[in-house]
Structures are given as C-alpha cells and as structure tokens.
Motif scaffolding. Structure first.
Motif: not given
Length: 283
Positions: A47-49, A85-86, A91-92, A190-193
């Motif tokens: 991230c980010p792609k 975030g990972a 951690g990222s 990977t975890n969009p909110l």
C-alpha cells in the motif's frame, strides 16, 4: 523495528522466540500460528497501489513543514499519501519518520486550507502511526508516542495535555492522550473502510480502523507545552475548528511531571512514524 530496522528486529525476534519456546503445538500448528504474522508483514509493503486517494476519506493532504532526514523514511509525502496499516502484529513501512529530538522531531500537516470541524460528542481526528503488539499481552506494544497539537492560524497551537505513568514503557496504559500508541487496521488497499467506519469504537480502547483518536472538546489550555495557547484560543478552536495539526515525537517534549523530556521506547533509532491523519468532518 521502528521504523524499518526496528520493525524487522521485533518481527524476527518475535518469530525466533515463538519457534524456540517449548510448546505442546505440533510443527504444523506452529506454522499455522505464524501465518498471521507473515501476512501482516507482507501487507505493510503493498500500500498504496494507486496515487488516487479515496475521495470519501478526509485525509490531511498538505505538508506544511517537515525537516526530518531518517534514512529510507525521509519522504514527507508518505504522511499524506493514504493510510497503509498492517494490523495488530506489524507496522506499515509507508511512513514518514520523525527524528527523536530537534527540529526534525516535528511535522505540521493541513487539509489544504479547509477546516476540521468539532463534531459534538465525537472524536474529531485520528493519528495513524505504525505501532504493533510485541507480546501475548494485548497491552504491550512497540509504539511511537507523539504529542498532538492543533491550530487555526498556524502560530497558536493548543494540545491535549498528555501524561505518562512511569513503569513499563511499552504498556499502552502508561500513556494518555498521545498519538502513535495503537496499531492501525485501516489499509486503503487491503482493508478499505469509509470515513464514518474509521470513527466507530469497537468497545475497547481501539477504533475500527485503529489509530489514536482526539476530541477537540478535550483541548487543555493549561498544557505547559502549548504555543501561545490560552482559554480564549482553545475555546476558539472548540467552536470554529482548526486548520493545522502538529505532530511531535514525545522524546522532544517536556514531561511536566518530571521537567525532563518524555521517555522514548528502547530499540528505536528514530522518532514517530507518520502514516496519515484523518478528520471526522471538514468545512
């Protein structure tokens, strides 16, 4: 590690301790137990792609000032290019690293001239760092405590009067009203909110997307580290919102309880690692 060297150190130490300690687990069970750790580490680098940020996430998008020069993590755009975030156990690496002391220990971000509103009975902004859990105790983290202050005009800064309780420096409960404490679950890839999701409390001291939340109603004009802040300035921000957020490594800030700088977790060669800042509402 905190940033990269510390993350790698903690990650592989964790793996080594896990694999070496006596356990009734079979080797297959042990491997399965390590998969979440490996996955979390991998997620830190995907991230980010895209250079296109989610339009519904109110990210701070402008670097006002930043002068840190930590090798491998010196691009301040990493603090405004999205939250990566990972999760709980890693951690990222998509972060801008502050220094532990001096001018490089502070950065200022804004929303390009827009104002962050004070939403009644709600957290108003979230600071995303790259803390992660380092033991079976859910209260023990590799963290990067940061002092958070906000301003309407870029010169008068008011903060939240953070406090540290001496003891285990890696205990979450030792630190109050700091950024850089909690892991980040939100990942724009990977975890969009949604922006609304990010401000949902899970019922424990974590938000759905992780990170550390701050409510403008908690601004304290008696914070001894504030810059020219008084009751009038604090109330102005509470009523009309703010435009600038200042993030400073805690190691560069005086702890009023001891008249010395706040302590810094061992094993880190740099200060706070900034992944992003999100506002609840803008005007």
């Amino acid at each position: 590690m905190k940033s990269k060297p510390r993350h790698i150190l903690f990650f592989f130490t964790y793996l080594w301790l896990f694999s070496c300690k006596e356990s009734s687990l079979s080797s297959n069970d042990s491997l399965l137990a390590l998969i979440p750790l490996l996955g979390a580490s991998a997620n830190a680098s995907v991230c980010p792609k895209s250079s296109t940020l989610p339009s519904d996430i109110f990210l701070a998008n402008t670097v006002v000032s930043a002068s840190a020069n930590v090798s491998g993590f010196s691009d301040p755009k990493k603090a405004i290019n999205g939250v990566c975030g990972a999760g709980e156990l890693a951690g990222s690496l998509d972060v801008y690293a502050l220094e532990t002391t001096g001018a490089g220990a502070t950065m200022v971000l804004s929303w390009g001239g827009r104002t962050v509103k004070n939403v009644p009975d709600s957290i108003d902004l979230i600071i995303y760092d790259n803390s992660f859990r380092i033991s079976g105790d859910t209260n023990t983290y590799a963290m990067d405590p940061s002092v958070i202050q906000v301003s309407r005009d870029g010169s008068i800064y008011c903060g939240f009067n953070p406090s540290y309780t001496a003891g285990n420096i890696n205990l979450l409960t030792s630190w109050t009203k700091f950024g850089g404490l909690r892991p980040v679950f939100y990942n724009m890839t990977t975890n969009p909110l949604s922006n609304e999701d990010l401000f949902i409390s899970t019922g424990i001291p974590f938000l759905l997307g992780g990170g550390d939340g701050f409510d403008l109603d908690d601004l304290d004009p008696n914070d001894p580290n504030d810059v020219n802040c008084d009751t009038t300035a604090a109330n102005d921000i509470k009523t009309n919102g703010f435009k600038f957020v200042k993030i400073t490594s805690a190691s560069n800030v005086i702890n009023p309880a001891t008249s010395t700088n706040f302590p810094w977790p061992p094993g880190s060669y740099n200060g706070s690692d900034i992944d992003g800042v999100v506002a609840r509402e803008l005007q």
